[in-house]
Design an enzyme around this catalytic site. Structure first.
Site, short mmCIF file in Angstrom:
data_model
loop_
_atom_site.label_atom_id
_atom_site.label_comp_id
_atom_site.label_asym_id
_atom_site.label_seq_id
_atom_site.Cartn_x
_atom_site.Cartn_y
_atom_site.Cartn_z
N SER A 265 55.06 27.28 -1.87
CA SER A 265 54.90 26.27 -2.91
C SER A 265 56.20 25.51 -3.16
CB SER A 265 54.37 26.96 -4.17
OG SER A 265 53.68 26.03 -4.94
N LYS A 269 58.80 23.93 -0.27
CA LYS A 269 59.52 22.65 -0.18
C LYS A 269 61.00 22.98 0.09
CE LYS A 269 56.86 21.25 -4.37
NZ LYS A 269 55.50 21.01 -4.00
N TRP A 356 45.22 20.74 -4.37
CA TRP A 356 46.35 20.09 -5.07
C TRP A 356 47.50 19.80 -4.08
CZ3 TRP A 356 47.36 17.51 -9.27
CH2 TRP A 356 48.62 17.55 -9.89
N HIS A 406 45.79 28.84 -3.47
CA HIS A 406 47.24 28.68 -3.43
C HIS A 406 47.89 30.05 -3.64
CE1 HIS A 406 50.84 26.25 -4.02
NE2 HIS A 406 51.12 26.91 -5.12
C1 GCU Z 1 52.93 23.09 -9.33
C2 GCU Z 1 53.49 21.86 -8.66
C3 GCU Z 1 53.55 22.03 -7.15
C4 GCU Z 1 54.25 23.30 -6.79
C5 GCU Z 1 53.63 24.46 -7.52
C6 GCU Z 1 54.35 25.80 -7.33
O1 GCU Z 1 51.57 23.23 -9.03
O2 GCU Z 1 52.70 20.77 -9.04
O3 GCU Z 1 54.23 20.93 -6.56
O4 GCU Z 1 54.22 23.49 -5.39
O5 GCU Z 1 53.65 24.21 -8.90
O6 GCU Z 1 55.50 25.84 -6.96
O7 GCU Z 1 53.73 26.82 -7.62
#
Ligand code: GCU
Length: 427
Positions: A265, A269, A356, A406
């Site tokens: 997540s 990144k 998402w 997720h």
């Molecule tokens: C939120 C956010 C995402 C991210 C995620 C996470 O949903 O919008 O961009 O990847 O948190 O890190 O759990």
């Protein structure tokens, strides 16, 4: 009384609607994506084509600068001269003796200053040439990955939500004893050890606690408030992965050719940005990284640039906000982030239910990085369209989409274990 009830009911129903008026509406319908053209990683900014590996080295530098200036911000700190490694726990037997566990505090100053706590779990038997190792960022503290009391309970600030309060794992933003192993399902430590790899994990909040305080705490204490083209929190977390890599360089048990960086997540990144910058990571793993990670920004599916910059204003550099409703103006898109990792291995993983994060957009990034890999004599994902669930594809660039939400699951780790052993040995 009747009237009071009516008014009460009206307010109770209307208030959430009023609040929702401003709410972000995500697009999930492919038909609603405006026509877009992806920038070509193999064309220089002046329009000339990249035709050789030598050209690519120059183009890569150009792209690196674009990502630094417009997306993640420049990494303003190198390896601090004062950095030092303190063994806070000498290796102890772990997992019924088939592994060892140790803890290292990486200090970034010669005083109290910011530091990170590294948890290192290695197989007891180290193969000749060393053990392949995952450098992995965790969300909730090292203690959250496994219930063992050998693992120190993090004293750092941690996020606290209502679910955590119910579970009793966080109290006033500090971890409690109950937090031991509460994120264990994402960390199949025994599988990793049985799979012949080591795990070097740290809590990302040690570096920069994940809330916006105008860049006062964490590592920002050493560097000050960033300017518009300097790092946000993702940049700082990625920097920390490189400092862990520095530590591993000094450990003779580690297979220096097979060190991966892994994150899920927002930390996916981070893993991509760390891997783009630090060529000592020979495998980069992005698990469900989504917007600002592997997903193409121009598709605008699920989370968009505007939304991520609004909800998390501290993650990227300030310049990224210029593209809030203007994805098409971005000089890069996220497939180019993957090209920065070439010719090293990269693994992009999605989950079907993680809409998402735009699973298809994550696949397309991996696919469109292919031409750079091919130019450098390596293989891309090797397929035209997104594969079926549980059908991993690719060679040097790998991709899978699994069933479910997720998350990080054993299935994901099984693929990463295969990948880490497939890292080519340097001749
Ligand atoms: C939120 C956010 C995402 C991210 C995620 C996470 O949903 O919008 O961009 O990847 O948190 O890190 O759990």
């Amino acid at each position: 009384m009747k009237n009071f009830c009516r008014v009460f009911l009206f307010v109770a129903l209307a208030f959430p609607l009023l609040l929702n008026a401003e709410e972000y509406v995500a697009i999930y319908d492919e038909a609603k994506i405006p026509a877009y053209e992806l920038p070509d990683p193999l064309v220089f900014e002046n329009g000339e084509r990249v035709v050789s590996a030598a050209d690519w080295a120059k183009r890569r530098a150009e792209l690196m600068e674009l990502f630094e200036t417009h997306v993640y911000g420049k990494t303003v700190l190198g390896r601090p001269d004062e950095m030092r490694f303190e063994t806070t726990k000498e290796p102890v037997p772990f997992l019924d003796g088939k592994a060892t566990l140790s803890e290292i505090r990486i200090h970034f100053t010669d005083g109290e200053g910011p530091f990170l706590d590294l948890l290192l779990i290695k197989p007891k038997e180290i193969p000749e040439g060393g053990v392949p190792t995952f450098v992995a960022l965790n969300f909730r503290g090292n203690h959250s990955i496994h219930p063992s009391t050998e693992i120190s309970l993090s004293k750092s600030w941690v996020t606290e939500n209502s679910k955590d309060r119910k579970l009793g794992v966080v109290l006033e933003n500090r971890a409690t004893e109950k937090a031991r192993g509460f994120r264990g399902s994402r960390w199949p430590v025994e599988k990793i050890i049985d799979g012949g790899a080591a795990l070097a994990t740290f809590y990302y909040g040690d570096i920069d606690p994940d809330f916006h305080d105008e860049f006062q705490n964490g590592i920002h204490q050493l560097t000050g408030v960033p300017s518009a083209d300097e790092w946000g929190s993702i940049g700082t977390w990625a920097w920390a992965a490189s400092r862990v890599r520095d530590f591993l360089e000094e450990d003779a048990d580690i297979d220096q050719n097979r060190v991966a960086v892994f994150g899920h997540s927002r930390l996916g990144k981070t893993a991509l940005w760390a891997g783009a910058q630090d060529e000592r990571f020979s495998l980069v793993i992005s698990n469900n990284s989504g917007c600002g990670g592997a997903a193409l920004s121009r598709r605008r599916i699920g989370e968009r640039v505007s939304r991520i910059n609004t909800s998390f204003p501290h993650w990227f550099c300030r310049n990224f906000r210029e593209y809030n409703e203007e994805e098409a103006e971005l000089p890069v898109d996220q497939h180019m982030l993957i090209t920065l990792i070439a010719p090293r291995m990269v693994y992009v993983a999605s989950a079907v239910g993680d809409t998402w994060a735009d699973p298809k957009g994550e696949f397309l990034s991996a696919k469109h990085a292919g031409p750079v890999y091919e130019l450098l004599g390596k293989s891309g994902v090797g397929v035209e369209s997104q594969p079926d669930v549980h059908e991993p594809v690719g060679g040097t660039v790998r991709y899978h989409v699994r069933a479910g939400e997720h998350d990080v699951t054993d299935y994901d780790w099984e693929q990463y274990l295969k990948a880490i052993h497939d890292i080519p040995v340097k001749k």
